[in-house]
Design a protein around this motif. Structure first.
Motif, PDB file in Angstrom:
ATOM      1  N   ARG A  22     -33.247  43.067  17.166  1.00 37.48           N
ATOM      2  CA  ARG A  22     -32.048  42.400  17.706  1.00 37.48           C
ATOM      3  C   ARG A  22     -30.801  43.068  17.131  1.00 37.48           C
ATOM      4  O   ARG A  22     -30.899  43.808  16.154  1.00 37.48           O
ATOM      5  N   ALA A  23     -29.663  42.793  17.736  1.00 36.35           N
ATOM      6  CA  ALA A  23     -28.406  43.406  17.274  1.00 36.35           C
ATOM      7  C   ALA A  23     -28.145  43.052  15.816  1.00 36.35           C
ATOM      8  O   ALA A  23     -28.498  41.957  15.355  1.00 36.35           O
ATOM      9  N   GLU A  24     -27.528  43.992  15.112  1.00 38.09           N
ATOM     10  CA  GLU A  24     -27.247  43.781  13.689  1.00 38.09           C
ATOM     11  C   GLU A  24     -25.815  44.223  13.388  1.00 38.09           C
ATOM     12  O   GLU A  24     -25.399  45.306  13.795  1.00 38.09           O
ATOM     13  N   ILE A  25     -25.092  43.367  12.693  1.00 35.49           N
ATOM     14  CA  ILE A  25     -23.691  43.632  12.325  1.00 35.49           C
ATOM     15  C   ILE A  25     -23.586  43.540  10.810  1.00 35.49           C
ATOM     16  O   ILE A  25     -23.990  42.533  10.225  1.00 35.49           O
ATOM     17  N   ALA A  26     -23.027  44.573  10.175  1.00 34.96           N
ATOM     18  CA  ALA A  26     -22.958  44.588   8.708  1.00 34.96           C
ATOM     19  C   ALA A  26     -21.515  44.507   8.213  1.00 34.96           C
ATOM     20  O   ALA A  26     -20.577  44.938   8.892  1.00 34.96           O
ATOM     21  N   PHE A  27     -21.378  43.953   7.013  1.00 37.64           N
ATOM     22  CA  PHE A  27     -20.080  43.846   6.341  1.00 37.64           C
ATOM     23  C   PHE A  27     -20.160  44.549   4.994  1.00 37.64           C
ATOM     24  O   PHE A  27     -21.095  44.319   4.229  1.00 37.64           O
ATOM     25  N   ILE A  28     -19.170  45.386   4.728  1.00 39.52           N
ATOM     26  CA  ILE A  28     -19.146  46.129   3.470  1.00 39.52           C
ATOM     27  C   ILE A  28     -17.693  46.307   3.034  1.00 39.52           C
ATOM     28  O   ILE A  28     -16.784  46.289   3.863  1.00 39.52           O
ATOM     29  N   GLY A  29     -17.487  46.479   1.732  1.00 38.94           N
ATOM     30  CA  GLY A  29     -16.126  46.720   1.236  1.00 38.94           C
ATOM     31  C   GLY A  29     -16.178  46.920  -0.261  1.00 38.94           C
ATOM     32  O   GLY A  29     -17.224  46.759  -0.887  1.00 38.94           O
ATOM     33  N   ARG A  30     -15.040  47.261  -0.821  1.00 37.76           N
ATOM     34  CA  ARG A  30     -14.992  47.393  -2.269  1.00 37.76           C
ATOM     35  C   ARG A  30     -15.290  46.050  -2.910  1.00 37.76           C
ATOM     36  O   ARG A  30     -15.024  45.002  -2.331  1.00 37.76           O
ATOM     37  N   SER A  31     -15.813  46.090  -4.122  1.00 43.13           N
ATOM     38  CA  SER A  31     -16.069  44.852  -4.844  1.00 43.13           C
ATOM     39  C   SER A  31     -14.775  44.040  -4.924  1.00 43.13           C
ATOM     40  O   SER A  31     -13.695  44.606  -5.065  1.00 43.13           O
ATOM     41  N   ASN A  32     -14.918  42.745  -4.800  1.00 35.62           N
ATOM     42  CA  ASN A  32     -13.784  41.820  -4.943  1.00 35.62           C
ATOM     43  C   ASN A  32     -12.790  41.857  -3.785  1.00 35.62           C
ATOM     44  O   ASN A  32     -11.640  41.480  -3.932  1.00 35.62           O
ATOM     45  N   VAL A  33     -13.260  42.308  -2.620  1.00 41.88           N
ATOM     46  CA  VAL A  33     -12.355  42.395  -1.461  1.00 41.88           C
ATOM     47  C   VAL A  33     -12.345  41.072  -0.672  1.00 41.88           C
ATOM     48  O   VAL A  33     -11.581  40.886   0.251  1.00 41.88           O
ATOM     49  N   GLY A  34     -13.244  40.145  -1.059  1.00 50.07           N
ATOM     50  CA  GLY A  34     -13.290  38.850  -0.382  1.00 50.07           C
ATOM     51  C   GLY A  34     -14.328  38.802   0.729  1.00 50.07           C
ATOM     52  O   GLY A  34     -14.213  38.047   1.691  1.00 50.07           O
ATOM     53  N   LYS A  35     -15.391  39.603   0.564  1.00 47.72           N
ATOM     54  CA  LYS A  35     -16.418  39.727   1.618  1.00 47.72           C
ATOM     55  C   LYS A  35     -17.182  38.415   1.833  1.00 47.72           C
ATOM     56  O   LYS A  35     -17.337  37.961   2.966  1.00 47.72           O
ATOM     57  N   SER A  36     -17.667  37.824   0.747  1.00 45.99           N
ATOM     58  CA  SER A  36     -18.455  36.587   0.888  1.00 45.99           C
ATOM     59  C   SER A  36     -17.620  35.472   1.513  1.00 45.99           C
ATOM     60  O   SER A  36     -18.081  34.752   2.398  1.00 45.99           O
ATOM     61  N   SER A  37     -16.367  35.363   1.073  1.00 39.96           N
ATOM     62  CA  SER A  37     -15.479  34.326   1.622  1.00 39.96           C
ATOM     63  C   SER A  37     -15.258  34.546   3.119  1.00 39.96           C
ATOM     64  O   SER A  37     -15.236  33.596   3.904  1.00 39.96           O
ATOM     65  N   LEU A  38     -15.119  35.811   3.522  1.00 37.32           N
ATOM     66  CA  LEU A  38     -14.907  36.125   4.940  1.00 37.32           C
ATOM     67  C   LEU A  38     -16.154  35.771   5.763  1.00 37.32           C
ATOM     68  O   LEU A  38     -16.052  35.167   6.830  1.00 37.32           O
ATOM     69  N   ILE A  39     -17.333  36.140   5.250  1.00 38.87           N
ATOM     70  CA  ILE A  39     -18.586  35.824   5.957  1.00 38.87           C
ATOM     71  C   ILE A  39     -18.737  34.315   6.115  1.00 38.87           C
ATOM     72  O   ILE A  39     -19.072  33.817   7.190  1.00 38.87           O
ATOM     73  N   ASN A  40     -18.441  33.579   5.055  1.00 39.01           N
ATOM     74  CA  ASN A  40     -18.537  32.117   5.122  1.00 39.01           C
ATOM     75  C   ASN A  40     -17.523  31.543   6.110  1.00 39.01           C
ATOM     76  O   ASN A  40     -17.809  30.597   6.838  1.00 39.01           O
ATOM     77  N   MET A  41     -16.334  32.154   6.175  1.00 40.49           N
ATOM     78  CA  MET A  41     -15.297  31.676   7.088  1.00 40.49           C
ATOM     79  C   MET A  41     -15.701  31.903   8.549  1.00 40.49           C
ATOM     80  O   MET A  41     -15.616  30.998   9.369  1.00 40.49           O
ATOM     81  N   ILE A  42     -16.190  33.117   8.863  1.00 38.95           N
ATOM     82  CA  ILE A  42     -16.488  33.366  10.284  1.00 38.95           C
ATOM     83  C   ILE A  42     -17.744  32.617  10.753  1.00 38.95           C
ATOM     84  O   ILE A  42     -17.860  32.286  11.918  1.00 38.95           O
ATOM     85  N   THR A  43     -18.678  32.362   9.822  1.00 35.14           N
ATOM     86  CA  THR A  43     -19.886  31.635  10.236  1.00 35.14           C
ATOM     87  C   THR A  43     -19.687  30.119  10.188  1.00 35.14           C
ATOM     88  O   THR A  43     -20.461  29.368  10.769  1.00 35.14           O
ATOM     89  N   GLY A  44     -18.637  29.688   9.465  1.00 37.55           N
ATOM     90  CA  GLY A  44     -18.399  28.246   9.323  1.00 37.55           C
ATOM     91  C   GLY A  44     -19.390  27.587   8.377  1.00 37.55           C
ATOM     92  O   GLY A  44     -19.552  26.375   8.381  1.00 37.55           O
ATOM     93  N   HIS A  45     -20.065  28.392   7.548  1.00 35.63           N
ATOM     94  CA  HIS A  45     -21.029  27.869   6.573  1.00 35.63           C
ATOM     95  C   HIS A  45     -20.556  28.234   5.168  1.00 35.63           C
ATOM     96  O   HIS A  45     -20.681  29.382   4.753  1.00 35.63           O
TER      97      HIS A  45
END
Length: 201
Positions: A22-45
């Motif tokens: 199935r389709a796969e979308i990845a998120f990456i960035g420098r440490s401390n860029v706010g990746k986990s917070s962004l993932i939680n925001m867009i998923t609403g979880h």
């Protein structure tokens, strides 16, 4: 629209990722860029991706299944200096193998801290992705942390640098995990990528 999100697996070997069916979308960035917070925001979880005050917390490839339809992948950050060099090389090898060999990967969002002027490490990573044919789009994070004019100036400066590397400006999104900014645009773009992948199967 993301209704369901569930954790599937974490691993350090790209060969052990779920079947690429199935389709796969990845998120990456420098440490401390706010990746986990962004993932939680867009998923609403709220607790889906683990947020941490300590940079370099994500050390594995984390798969989540969204709406029982596509995979969202949280990748380890790059450029965190305070880790053992051997570990760092292992991570880089893992990330580059995943990004270049994962056949169902249809989009990689590279997160950029909008509070900062263009960082060499981000530009080098983007150039590597471009050279390797990895499909990327930019997500500027933490847009609520300073004035809009400062954010806009940093984004313009970064985009100018990308046009020096590539012939055209990449797709980009301006987000704030706290304010929910950019959520609709980002999820609409992901939906387009997923539909495109499904129609081409």
């Amino acid at each position: 629209m993301i209704q369901k999100a569930a954790f599937v697996i974490s691993n350090s070997n790209p060969g052990n990722c779920p079947k690429p069916d199935r389709a796969e979308i990845a998120f990456i960035g420098r440490s401390n860029v706010g990746k986990s917070s962004l993932i939680n925001m867009i998923t609403g979880h709220k607790g889906l991706a683990k947020t941490s005050q300590k940079p370099g917390k994500t050390q594995l490839i984390n798969h989540f299944v969204i709406n029982d339809r596509w995979y969202l992948v949280d990748l380890p950050g790059y450029g965190f200096a305070k880790i053992n060099l051997k570990v760092k090389q292992g991570w880089e090898n893992m990330i580059s193998t995943y990004l270049t060999k994962r056949e169902n990967l249809c989009g990689v969002f590279v997160l950029i801290d909008s509070r900062l002027e263009p960082q060499k490490i981000d530009l080098e990573f983007l150039l590597w992705c471009g050279t390797e044919g990895v499909p990327t789009a930019l997500v500027f994070t933490k847009a609520d942390k300073q004035s809009k004019s400062k954010t806009d100036a940093n984004i313009r400066a970064f985009l100018k640098k990308t046009t020096e590397l590539f012939e055209e400006e990449p797709d980009y999104f301006v987000t704030s995990a706290e304010a929910g900014t950019g959520k609709d645009e980002l999820t609409a773009f992901i939906e387009e990528l997923v539909v495109e992948y499904e129609s081409g199967k």
